[in-house]
Design a protein around this motif. Structure first.
Motif, mmCIF file in Angstrom:
data_model
loop_
_atom_site.group_PDB
_atom_site.id
_atom_site.type_symbol
_atom_site.label_atom_id
_atom_site.label_comp_id
_atom_site.label_asym_id
_atom_site.label_seq_id
_atom_site.Cartn_x
_atom_site.Cartn_y
_atom_site.Cartn_z
ATOM 1 N N PHE A 93 -5.363 -47.870 64.173
ATOM 2 C CA PHE A 93 -5.965 -47.487 65.446
ATOM 3 C C PHE A 93 -5.787 -48.660 66.393
ATOM 4 O O PHE A 93 -5.664 -49.810 65.948
ATOM 5 N N GLY A 94 -5.761 -48.384 67.698
ATOM 6 C CA GLY A 94 -5.554 -49.485 68.623
ATOM 7 C C GLY A 94 -5.515 -49.054 70.063
ATOM 8 O O GLY A 94 -6.139 -48.053 70.458
ATOM 9 N N LEU A 95 -4.770 -49.818 70.855
ATOM 10 C CA LEU A 95 -4.654 -49.596 72.286
ATOM 11 C C LEU A 95 -3.192 -49.673 72.697
ATOM 12 O O LEU A 95 -2.406 -50.422 72.110
ATOM 13 N N VAL A 96 -2.838 -48.903 73.735
ATOM 14 C CA VAL A 96 -1.510 -48.995 74.340
ATOM 15 C C VAL A 96 -1.698 -49.162 75.838
ATOM 16 O O VAL A 96 -2.561 -48.508 76.446
ATOM 17 N N PHE A 97 -0.906 -50.045 76.428
ATOM 18 C CA PHE A 97 -1.029 -50.368 77.845
ATOM 19 C C PHE A 97 0.292 -50.065 78.552
ATOM 20 O O PHE A 97 1.368 -50.419 78.054
ATOM 21 N N GLY A 98 0.200 -49.425 79.715
ATOM 22 C CA GLY A 98 1.367 -49.133 80.534
ATOM 23 C C GLY A 98 1.058 -49.397 81.995
ATOM 24 O O GLY A 98 -0.054 -49.802 82.353
ATOM 25 N N THR A 99 2.023 -49.158 82.852
ATOM 26 C CA THR A 99 1.857 -49.401 84.281
ATOM 27 C C THR A 99 2.258 -48.161 85.073
ATOM 28 O O THR A 99 2.843 -47.220 84.545
ATOM 29 N N ALA A 100 1.921 -48.186 86.348
ATOM 30 C CA ALA A 100 2.330 -47.112 87.252
ATOM 31 C C ALA A 100 3.766 -47.352 87.706
ATOM 32 O O ALA A 100 4.246 -48.489 87.745
#
Length: 230
Positions: free
Chosen positions: A146-153
């Motif tokens: 389990f975790g986190l994913v980060f993206g941008t616009a």
């Protein structure tokens, strides 16, 4: 795209069942072997640092604005608690791309693809299917993360949509080969799952008024890594 994801999901389920089906035979075979000729070898316990690369695929959503389809690279720290259970923590960078749509177009069409990279951070638990030993220098495992994913616009996207940050969860399977007690080579795979959230501006031209603005997507992630146990 949904058919493709369903096919991948069935493939990973089949792999997991195949590995689990051989577990009773493998475990029972450990009994009665002469230590000098046994195919089982004790694994070194402790911390392992693994460098890995791979490919991140999967669906982009019914509005294809989700990032996907790109190579990955990262680091993983593994710590064996005992003969069966290991804890993991890893960080990876995915060079993915994405499309975007303009909801103000009379007939909105996807535009792109445009580079839209991701950063993935997760924690997990792995269960060795051969206990604290390797079998002919191989160690299959199953696990979950389990975790986190980060993206941008995307700068050219005027709709207000942004990937942002999301919670992830994933089942995983893999196998390691130990040419020495400290060095290991790993082939693994996960099915990463998270939710896309579409903006209100997509209604009504892109998404019907009463359709949900949240959608789950599934992403097969195949990896290859090399680790060193300290």
């Amino acid at each position: 795209m949904r058919c493709w994801n369903a096919g991948k999901l069935e493939w990973w389920k089949g792999m997991s069942l195949a590995i689990l089906s051989i577990l009773p035979t493998v475990l029972s075979a450990q009994v009665g072997h002469d230590p000098g000729t046994s195919p089982y070898r004790d694994l070194r316990r402790g911390a392992t640092l693994r460098v890995f690369t791979g490919y991140f695929g999967g669906g982009r959503g019914r509005v294809p604005v989700g990032p996907s389809q790109g190579p990955t690279g990262g680091l993983r720290l593994e710590y064996a608690l005992g003969g069966v259970i290991s804890l993991t923590a890893d960080a990876a960078y995915a060079q993915t791309d994405a499309y975007f749509v303009d909801p103000n177009d009379s007939i909105p069409e996807k535009k792109g693809p445009i580079d839209n990279d991701l950063v993935l951070i997760d924690w997990g638990v792995q269960v060795s299917l051969t206990g604290g030993k390797s079998f002919h220098r191989f160690q299959p495992y199953v696990g979950a993360t389990f975790g986190l994913v980060f993206g941008t616009a995307i700068g050219a996207d005027s709709s207000g949509y942004s990937f942002g940050s999301k919670f992830t969860y994933a089942p995983e399977v893999g196998i390691r080969w130990y040419p020495t007690r400290r060095l290991s080579v790993e082939f693994g795979g996960r099915l990463v799952r998270y939710r896309l959230r579409y903006p209100l501006s997509y209604r009504p031209n892109v998404i019907p008024v009463f359709a949900p603005l949240i959608e789950g997507t599934t992403h097969p992630w195949a990896t290859f890594g090399v680790g060193w146990t300290f």
